[in-house]
Design an enzyme around this catalytic site. Structure first.
Site, mmCIF file in Angstrom:
data_model
loop_
_atom_site.group_PDB
_atom_site.id
_atom_site.type_symbol
_atom_site.label_atom_id
_atom_site.label_comp_id
_atom_site.label_asym_id
_atom_site.label_seq_id
_atom_site.Cartn_x
_atom_site.Cartn_y
_atom_site.Cartn_z
ATOM 1 N N GLY A 1 4.933 -17.606 -12.114
ATOM 2 C CA GLY A 1 6.171 -18.206 -12.631
ATOM 3 C C GLY A 1 6.584 -19.417 -11.824
ATOM 4 N N ALA A 2 5.603 -20.298 -11.560
ATOM 5 C CA ALA A 2 5.884 -21.474 -10.714
ATOM 6 C C ALA A 2 6.304 -22.682 -11.533
ATOM 7 C CB ALA A 2 4.642 -21.807 -9.872
ATOM 8 N N SER B 1 15.486 -7.967 -6.821
ATOM 9 C CA SER B 1 16.881 -8.373 -7.041
ATOM 10 C C SER B 1 17.842 -7.293 -6.559
ATOM 11 C CB SER B 1 17.111 -8.606 -8.531
ATOM 12 O OG SER B 1 18.467 -8.774 -8.800
ATOM 13 N N TYR C 1 16.645 -4.648 -17.082
ATOM 14 C CA TYR C 1 16.305 -5.578 -15.997
ATOM 15 C C TYR C 1 16.417 -4.858 -14.647
ATOM 16 C CZ TYR C 1 16.579 -9.659 -12.898
ATOM 17 O OH TYR C 1 16.360 -10.567 -11.890
ATOM 18 N N GLY D 1 12.569 -22.847 -11.806
ATOM 19 C CA GLY D 1 13.447 -22.095 -10.908
ATOM 20 C C GLY D 1 12.913 -21.883 -9.492
HETATM 21 N N1 NAP Z 1 18.223 -16.419 -10.591
HETATM 22 C C1 NAP Z 1 18.753 -15.380 -10.004
HETATM 23 O O1 NAP Z 1 19.973 -15.317 -9.790
HETATM 24 C C2 NAP Z 1 17.906 -14.233 -9.556
HETATM 25 C C3 NAP Z 1 18.511 -13.173 -8.881
HETATM 26 C C4 NAP Z 1 17.748 -12.109 -8.463
HETATM 27 C C5 NAP Z 1 16.393 -12.116 -8.710
HETATM 28 N N2 NAP Z 1 15.811 -13.142 -9.381
HETATM 29 C C6 NAP Z 1 14.371 -13.076 -9.635
HETATM 30 O O2 NAP Z 1 13.777 -14.297 -9.244
HETATM 31 C C7 NAP Z 1 12.561 -14.481 -9.960
HETATM 32 C C8 NAP Z 1 12.481 -15.910 -10.458
HETATM 33 O O3 NAP Z 1 13.489 -16.109 -11.425
HETATM 34 P P1 NAP Z 1 14.273 -17.483 -11.641
HETATM 35 O O4 NAP Z 1 15.696 -17.176 -11.410
HETATM 36 O O5 NAP Z 1 13.628 -18.566 -10.890
HETATM 37 O O6 NAP Z 1 14.100 -17.659 -13.225
HETATM 38 P P2 NAP Z 1 13.449 -18.812 -14.111
HETATM 39 O O7 NAP Z 1 13.932 -20.140 -13.710
HETATM 40 O O8 NAP Z 1 13.667 -18.375 -15.527
HETATM 41 O O9 NAP Z 1 11.910 -18.693 -13.763
HETATM 42 C C9 NAP Z 1 11.177 -17.585 -14.164
HETATM 43 C C10 NAP Z 1 9.716 -17.944 -14.151
HETATM 44 O O10 NAP Z 1 8.983 -16.804 -14.620
HETATM 45 C C11 NAP Z 1 8.098 -17.247 -15.641
HETATM 46 N N3 NAP Z 1 7.761 -16.187 -16.591
HETATM 47 C C12 NAP Z 1 8.581 -15.496 -17.398
HETATM 48 N N4 NAP Z 1 7.873 -14.650 -18.150
HETATM 49 C C13 NAP Z 1 6.572 -14.804 -17.805
HETATM 50 C C14 NAP Z 1 5.363 -14.232 -18.248
HETATM 51 N N5 NAP Z 1 5.334 -13.341 -19.237
HETATM 52 N N6 NAP Z 1 4.218 -14.611 -17.654
HETATM 53 C C15 NAP Z 1 4.224 -15.548 -16.680
HETATM 54 N N7 NAP Z 1 5.339 -16.146 -16.231
HETATM 55 C C16 NAP Z 1 6.489 -15.779 -16.803
HETATM 56 C C17 NAP Z 1 8.853 -18.382 -16.322
HETATM 57 O O11 NAP Z 1 7.965 -19.140 -17.113
HETATM 58 P P3 NAP Z 1 8.482 -20.216 -18.203
HETATM 59 O O12 NAP Z 1 8.778 -21.443 -17.403
HETATM 60 O O13 NAP Z 1 7.337 -20.356 -19.113
HETATM 61 O O14 NAP Z 1 9.697 -19.630 -18.832
HETATM 62 C C18 NAP Z 1 9.392 -19.109 -15.108
HETATM 63 O O15 NAP Z 1 8.410 -19.913 -14.519
HETATM 64 C C19 NAP Z 1 12.573 -13.428 -11.067
HETATM 65 O O16 NAP Z 1 11.721 -12.372 -10.702
HETATM 66 C C20 NAP Z 1 14.004 -12.946 -11.099
HETATM 67 O O17 NAP Z 1 14.121 -11.614 -11.550
HETATM 68 C C21 NAP Z 1 16.546 -14.212 -9.810
#
Ligand code: NAP
Length: 344
Positions: free
Chosen positions: A50-51, A188, A218, A54
């Site tokens: 997921g690079a 998380s 989630y 975000g």
């Molecule tokens: N943001 C927060 O507040 C928060 C808090 C706690 C934990 N987290 C965790 O942090 C991690 C990163 O999340 P983020 O906040 O950076 O969200 P984000 O910006 O939506 O990034 C998520 C990434 O995961 C990829 N992804 C989603 N489904 C996938 C799949 N089926 N196969 C491969 N890649 C996939 C997305 O790809 P696309 O670009 O194609 O969509 C994107 O690159 C997650 O595990 C999330 O649960 C986030």
């Protein structure tokens, strides 16, 4: 005191001051990456799932800045290319390689792993299981293999990926015994509200009444991340494999997670135009700040001899400040996950 002055004082100046103090205090409590105490990652191979967006995108950039060979494991190749082009406007360091990985498909996970081993095999120093979905639409979605989406992508996809790449991680660990390879699991705080029903892991029988149940999916997937970390550490220790693992909460980070679903069902304007911007300014981290604990777990020398623990704000996440994880559940989840992804 005039009426207008009182209104300004009580409704603008005092609330703004309180918010400023909260913002300042929250930022004080956040840890920082100690750049002087990091394992050297230059020339080493790391994978970030997921690079394309975000936290994962910033993580990939941070590794590139430090000279690593970064594999960006992404489902959307065009988006990943845009991410790399953007990163390249800031750094020419390191190597960045995009590979296709869709964690909602077990065959994609298997294809990715075998292609990685064929092309870049020889040792994997760090695997960052970062990709994640948060279904905010209120509809139950399924992966290609029929798993509930959050559980399938956030847990099962990464479970299979990690297991398939363990020989590569072990290989890198054997080359340098003082520097174990690392598996970093982006979990998380939401795991706190999770509770796994082992008789209905995919929520087929449990009715999904409203959005609270969706956030439960989630939370459950994130609880699964932490249980996976616990059991993985136990198995690596007993197998004397020179690989450590870490689970972390990045904080509340302003990324795109869940936003697409929310667009289809937008909240009232006062939420999007007033409450959210205030919340964002006071509490939320940007993606760079959100990636700091990932970098801490990936590189900090303080953690060289730790495994199976949890972290946030670039420090150990004290047991007293989160629910205790069940070792029994961790073993059970591992055994069930092995069967679901047909590992053996
Ligand atoms: N943001 C927060 O507040 C928060 C808090 C706690 C934990 N987290 C965790 O942090 C991690 C990163 O999340 P983020 O906040 O950076 O969200 P984000 O910006 O939506 O990034 C998520 C990434 O995961 C990829 N992804 C989603 N489904 C996938 C799949 N089926 N196969 C491969 N890649 C996939 C997305 O790809 P696309 O670009 O194609 O969509 C994107 O690159 C997650 O595990 C999330 O649960 C986030």
């Amino acid at each position: 005191m005039s009426f207008l002055y009182s209104i300004i004082l009580y409704f603008i100046i005092i609330p703004a001051f309180i918010l400023l103090v909260i913002r300042f205090t929250i930022r004080k409590l956040r840890g920082k990456v100690d750049l002087t105490n990091e394992v050297d990652v230059s020339g080493k191979t790391v994978i970030v799932t997921g690079a394309s967006d975000g936290i994962g995108k910033v993580t990939a950039e941070e590794f590139a800045v430090r000279g690593a060979r970064v594999i960006l494991a992404c489902r959307n190749l065009q988006k990943a290319e845009r991410a790399v082009a953007d990163i390249r406007t800031r750094t020419t360091n390191g190597e960045m390689i995009i590979m296709h990985l869709d964690l909602s498909s077990l065959s994609s996970v298997r294809k990715f792993s075998s292609e990685f081993i064929e092309k870049y095999g020889g040792g994997l120093s760090i695997l960052v299981n970062n990709a994640g979905v948060l279904n905010a639409a209120g509809k139950r979605k399924l992966t290609e293999d029929g798993f509930e989406e959050a559980f399938g992508v956030n847990h099962l996809g990464h479970f299979l990926l990690t297991n398939l790449l363990l020989p590569e991680l072990a290989k890198a660990g054997e080359k340098n015994l003082s520097e174990p390879s690392r598996v970093v699991i982006v979990s998380s705080l939401a795991h706190t509200w999770g509770s796994l029903n082992f008789n209905d892991l995919m929520y087929e029988k449990t009715p999904l009444e409203d959005w609270r149940m969706m956030s439960k999916l989630y939370s459950n997937s994130k609880l699964a991340n932490n249980l996976f970390n616990l059991e993985l550490a136990k198995r690596l220790r007993s197998g004397k494999v020179n690989v450590n693992c870490y689970a972390l909460c990045p904080g509340i980070v302003d990324t795109n997670i869940g936003k697409e679903d929310m667009m289809n069902n937008p909240p009232p304007v006062y939420v999007t135009k007033i409450l959210f911007p205030i919340f964002k300014w006071v509490i939320m981290k940007d993606s760079k700040e959100g990636a700091e604990t990932t970098m801490y777990c990936s590189l900090s020398k303080y953690l060289t001899h730790q495994s199976g623990e949890m972290y946030r704000n670039c420090e150990f996440w004290d047991y007293s400040k989160r629910p205790k994880l069940s070792e029994k559940d961790a073993t059970k989840l591992w055994e069930m996950s092995e069967k679901l992804v047909k590992l053996n």
